[in-house]
Design a protein around this motif. Structure first.
Motif, short mmCIF file in Angstrom:
data_model
loop_
_atom_site.label_atom_id
_atom_site.label_comp_id
_atom_site.label_asym_id
_atom_site.label_seq_id
_atom_site.Cartn_x
_atom_site.Cartn_y
_atom_site.Cartn_z
N LEU A 1 0.82 -1.21 0.00
CA LEU A 1 0.00 0.00 0.00
C LEU A 1 0.86 1.27 0.00
N ASP A 2 2.04 1.20 0.58
CA ASP A 2 2.93 2.36 0.66
C ASP A 2 4.09 2.28 -0.32
N ALA A 3 3.94 1.46 -1.36
CA ALA A 3 5.05 1.24 -2.29
C ALA A 3 5.51 2.54 -2.96
N ALA A 4 4.58 3.43 -3.28
CA ALA A 4 4.97 4.68 -3.95
C ALA A 4 5.84 5.54 -3.05
N ALA A 5 5.49 5.64 -1.77
CA ALA A 5 6.29 6.43 -0.83
C ALA A 5 7.64 5.78 -0.59
N ILE A 6 7.67 4.46 -0.56
CA ILE A 6 8.93 3.74 -0.37
C ILE A 6 9.86 3.99 -1.56
N ALA A 7 9.30 3.91 -2.77
CA ALA A 7 10.11 4.12 -3.97
C ALA A 7 10.66 5.53 -4.05
N ASP A 8 10.00 6.48 -3.40
CA ASP A 8 10.44 7.87 -3.43
C ASP A 8 11.57 8.17 -2.45
N VAL A 9 11.90 7.24 -1.56
CA VAL A 9 13.02 7.45 -0.64
C VAL A 9 14.29 7.55 -1.47
N PRO A 10 15.08 8.62 -1.35
CA PRO A 10 16.23 8.82 -2.24
C PRO A 10 17.21 7.65 -2.30
N ALA A 11 17.42 6.96 -1.20
CA ALA A 11 18.41 5.88 -1.19
C ALA A 11 17.88 4.58 -1.78
N VAL A 12 16.57 4.48 -1.99
CA VAL A 12 16.00 3.25 -2.55
C VAL A 12 16.25 3.23 -4.05
N ARG A 13 16.95 2.19 -4.49
CA ARG A 13 17.31 2.06 -5.90
C ARG A 13 16.43 1.06 -6.65
N ARG A 14 15.89 0.10 -5.95
CA ARG A 14 14.99 -0.88 -6.57
C ARG A 14 13.94 -1.31 -5.54
N LEU A 15 12.80 -1.76 -6.03
CA LEU A 15 11.82 -2.47 -5.24
C LEU A 15 11.88 -3.94 -5.61
N ALA A 16 11.60 -4.80 -4.64
CA ALA A 16 11.50 -6.23 -4.88
C ALA A 16 10.28 -6.74 -4.12
N ILE A 17 9.68 -7.79 -4.60
CA ILE A 17 8.52 -8.36 -3.94
C ILE A 17 8.88 -9.69 -3.29
N GLY A 18 8.50 -9.84 -2.05
CA GLY A 18 8.68 -11.10 -1.33
C GLY A 18 7.37 -11.85 -1.33
N THR A 19 7.17 -12.70 -2.32
CA THR A 19 5.85 -13.30 -2.52
C THR A 19 5.47 -14.29 -1.43
N PHE A 20 6.42 -15.00 -0.85
CA PHE A 20 6.06 -16.01 0.14
C PHE A 20 5.54 -15.37 1.42
N ASP A 21 6.24 -14.37 1.94
CA ASP A 21 5.77 -13.71 3.15
C ASP A 21 4.47 -12.95 2.90
N LEU A 22 4.39 -12.29 1.77
CA LEU A 22 3.18 -11.54 1.45
C LEU A 22 1.99 -12.49 1.31
N ALA A 23 2.18 -13.58 0.62
CA ALA A 23 1.09 -14.53 0.44
C ALA A 23 0.64 -15.11 1.78
N ALA A 24 1.58 -15.37 2.66
CA ALA A 24 1.21 -15.90 3.97
C ALA A 24 0.33 -14.91 4.73
N GLN A 25 0.67 -13.63 4.66
CA GLN A 25 -0.13 -12.62 5.35
C GLN A 25 -1.52 -12.50 4.72
N LEU A 26 -1.58 -12.62 3.41
CA LEU A 26 -2.85 -12.48 2.72
C LEU A 26 -3.69 -13.74 2.74
N GLY A 27 -3.10 -14.85 3.12
CA GLY A 27 -3.84 -16.12 3.16
C GLY A 27 -4.05 -16.72 1.79
N ILE A 28 -3.07 -16.53 0.90
CA ILE A 28 -3.17 -17.07 -0.46
C ILE A 28 -1.92 -17.89 -0.75
N ALA A 29 -1.93 -18.61 -1.86
CA ALA A 29 -0.77 -19.41 -2.27
C ALA A 29 0.25 -18.50 -2.95
N PRO A 30 1.54 -18.64 -2.64
CA PRO A 30 2.55 -17.77 -3.25
C PRO A 30 2.67 -17.93 -4.76
#
Length: 273
Positions: free
Chosen positions: A126-155
């Motif tokens: 939900l806050d990906a846009a603000a995270i990407a705007d942090v000057p030191a952040v050079r890339r975003l990556a997605i952690g599908t396994f942890d995210l899926a576990a929180q959402l209750g879905i299969a990775p």
């Protein structure tokens, strides 16, 4: 721009290696990944965290250039991980990234900060846009396994995770970052599945892949490269470009957005140094 910054911007394949296995560090580099990630987090048991940190410190002190995944904020190893990395120039992969202010605080402790924000929570998405705007952040990556576990879905459920992946692609583009890095494919010996996963992520706008085994690297790298047909199309478009800004090729209008896409494809197809 330093080498660490450039690597973090350009790397397509990212290979994790456990931080407590220094015997594998050089082997991981020899596997051909664009970036080796020395992992202090999930790949290391709690009782070996301090030992792993020492191994990573020694490796970086010897002049090796790598990314390092630190332990998450709130763990008892977090502060020591940052203190060690403050002594080196390395790309820092931040797990459970969801707070722009926390990322800024990490950057303030590093000499030449280059962060990869690993987004693994609903709040992070939900806050990906603000995270990407942090000057030191050079890339975003997605952690599908942890995210899926929180959402209750299969990775591996692409449809269920499509909104999260789309959010990272949009946030990266809006911030002027390279396309995000897709999460791991857990099946080490299923190259067809890995290729399908990478092809899907690349169609969405991802430009990198996290790998958990050296055998995955060449397959992921091949899938991330533009196809021969894409390269031929891009070459034809660039060659047909005129200084007037608009051209017609095979009955199709070619304007700046089309040319920009063609140039991006040719850049992706160029051999990496």
């Amino acid at each position: 721009m330093t080498a660490a910054h450039q690597d973090s911007l350009d790397a397509a394949t990212w290979l994790f290696v456990p931080g407590d296995r220094p015997d594998r560090f050089a082997k991981a580099r020899a596997a051909g990944a664009d970036m080796v990630v020395l992992d202090l987090e999930d790949a290391v048991a709690p009782e070996r965290k301090d030992e792993a940190r020492d191994y990573v410190h020694q490796w970086l002190a010897a002049g090796n250039r790598n990314a390092v995944r630190i332990n998450a904020d709130g763990t008892r190893w977090y502060a020591d991980d940052l203190a060690m990395l403050a002594r080196h120039r390395a790309v820092v992969m931040v797990p459970k990234a969801e707070d722009p202010a926390a990322l800024g605080a990490i950057a303030a402790q590093l000499t030449e900060p280059a962060l990869v924000a690993l987004i693994e929570t609903a709040r992070g998405v939900l806050d990906a846009a603000a995270i990407a705007d942090v000057p030191a952040v050079r890339r975003l990556a997605i952690g599908t396994f942890d995210l899926a576990a929180q959402l209750g879905i299969a990775p591996g459920d692409r449809e269920a995770l499509a909104p999260a992946r789309g959010a990272l692609v949009l946030a990266s583009a809006a911030a002027g970052l390279a396309g995000p890095i897709d999460g791991v494919t857990g099946a080490v010996d299923e190259p067809e599945l890995l290729t399908a996963d990478v092809n899907y992520a690349r169609r969405l706008g991802f430009a990198g892949k996290l790998c958990v085994h050296p055998r995955q690297v060449p397959t992921a790298a091949a899938a991330l490269r533009p196809s021969a047909d894409e390269i031929r199309w891009a070459t034809t478009v660039v060659e047909a470009t005129t200084t007037e800004g608009v051209a017609v090729l095979n009955g199709q209008m070619i304007d700046k957005p089309v040319v920009d896409r063609a140039q991006r494809i040719l850049l992706q197809a160029s051999p990496r140094p």
